[in-house]
Design an enzyme around this catalytic site. Sequence first.
Site, PDB file in Angstrom:
ATOM      1  N   THR A 218      34.855  53.789 149.308  1.00 54.44           N
ATOM      2  CA  THR A 218      34.089  54.073 150.522  1.00 54.44           C
ATOM      3  C   THR A 218      33.611  55.519 150.542  1.00 54.44           C
ATOM      4  O   THR A 218      32.524  55.816 151.053  1.00 54.44           O
ATOM      5  CB  THR A 218      34.954  53.788 151.765  1.00 54.44           C
ATOM      6  OG1 THR A 218      35.395  52.421 151.720  1.00 54.44           O
ATOM      7  CG2 THR A 218      34.183  54.021 153.051  1.00 54.44           C
TER       8      THR A 218
ATOM      9  N   TYR B  65      45.506  51.410 142.595  1.00 50.15           N
ATOM     10  CA  TYR B  65      44.386  50.907 143.384  1.00 50.15           C
ATOM     11  C   TYR B  65      43.758  49.750 142.605  1.00 50.15           C
ATOM     12  O   TYR B  65      43.089  49.962 141.597  1.00 50.15           O
ATOM     13  CB  TYR B  65      43.399  52.049 143.620  1.00 50.15           C
ATOM     14  CG  TYR B  65      42.144  51.732 144.415  1.00 50.15           C
ATOM     15  CD1 TYR B  65      41.942  50.515 145.040  1.00 50.15           C
ATOM     16  CD2 TYR B  65      41.144  52.701 144.539  1.00 50.15           C
ATOM     17  CE1 TYR B  65      40.788  50.250 145.758  1.00 50.15           C
ATOM     18  CE2 TYR B  65      39.990  52.457 145.248  1.00 50.15           C
ATOM     19  CZ  TYR B  65      39.817  51.224 145.856  1.00 50.15           C
ATOM     20  OH  TYR B  65      38.668  50.963 146.558  1.00 50.15           O
TER      21      TYR B  65
ATOM     22  N   LYS C  52      47.409  49.460 146.439  1.00 46.28           N
ATOM     23  CA  LYS C  52      46.295  49.148 147.339  1.00 46.28           C
ATOM     24  C   LYS C  52      45.594  47.951 146.709  1.00 46.28           C
ATOM     25  O   LYS C  52      44.843  48.088 145.745  1.00 46.28           O
ATOM     26  CB  LYS C  52      45.344  50.328 147.478  1.00 46.28           C
ATOM     27  CG  LYS C  52      44.108  50.060 148.336  1.00 46.28           C
ATOM     28  CD  LYS C  52      43.172  51.268 148.311  1.00 46.28           C
ATOM     29  CE  LYS C  52      41.971  51.104 149.225  1.00 46.28           C
ATOM     30  NZ  LYS C  52      41.026  50.066 148.805  1.00 46.28           N
TER      31      LYS C  52
ATOM     32  N   SER D 265      42.961  45.435 146.659  1.00 42.74           N
ATOM     33  CA  SER D 265      41.647  45.112 147.214  1.00 42.74           C
ATOM     34  C   SER D 265      41.010  43.964 146.433  1.00 42.74           C
ATOM     35  O   SER D 265      39.883  44.044 145.958  1.00 42.74           O
ATOM     36  CB  SER D 265      40.743  46.349 147.192  1.00 42.74           C
ATOM     37  OG  SER D 265      41.247  47.340 148.047  1.00 42.74           O
TER      38      SER D 265
END
Length: 307
Positions: free
Chosen positions: A53, A144, A174, A176
């Site tokens: 982001t 991640y 994380k 995702s």
Amino acid sequence: MAPSVDKMLTGLIAATFTPFTREGEINLVEIGPYIDYLTEKQGVRNIFVNGTTGESMSLSVTERKILAEEWCQKAKGKMDQVIVHVGCMSLKDAQELTRHAAQIRADAIAVIAPSFFKPSNADVLKSFLKEVASVAPSLPFYYYHLPAITGVNVPAKDVLDGIEKLIPSFRGVKFSGSDLMDFGRCVSDSPPHWSVLYGVDEQLLAALAMGGHGAVGSTYNYVGCHVNKLISAFENGDLVQARTIQFKIQELLSYAMKLGFDLGVNKQLMSELSGLCLGPPRLPVMPCPPDHAQSIAWKYHSIFPEC
């Protein structure tokens, strides 16, 4: 915000946008008001900076250092934790950013898989992560997992197997991705001091039901106050209320996706809803068409008339 391997990361974590000027340079002036907006308006007290982001792969190493330091300084006393993403295509760049994160007293770091020369299997990826973590061995470390963007389709569970022997500071993932079976296996096999955090905002409730400890996402910048209510409802056993909020978020994102909900649109939507001047994205991400963010903002207000 001294580094500590003992602080469990739970609840909502906003994946922050990087403020730019109209000329495309980083804009540090907006970071202080941004943090105040998250804490005061959204009830979000953890941030994940310089991630997807935040357009990290479009930033120079120098820019990422400047931004990380500003986020950490401005968050002091206001945020519970600042997680700095230090992943890069270059191992040396990632190590440089990791050393810097330790110097500025970030609470934790996260590393995404390199996506140009891709690791061929979990062992290669773990070797890369180990080398990054080794230069700041006391700093809590998160993997991640974002296979849709990196193209590294190695199950996160395979990466987590035995990783704490290689990286003693490892504290979670994380996640995702949309593979809830892989996510569930990560949760079921994680020790109690790890945080398994979900990163697909429109499916958060499912991840909570699987035992997820928290969530990292871009929409929590502006729907955080509502998602905090979703989490509270779930924790209190009120699944009807939790589903109601999740369905509203899905309605908003479904509407946005029909308009082409990319990073440029998402960033402009945040500007519209927060009043912050976050500027345009950096090429190759294109600026938001003028009417798209306003249309999604209207939809937001129709679904969520108040926080």
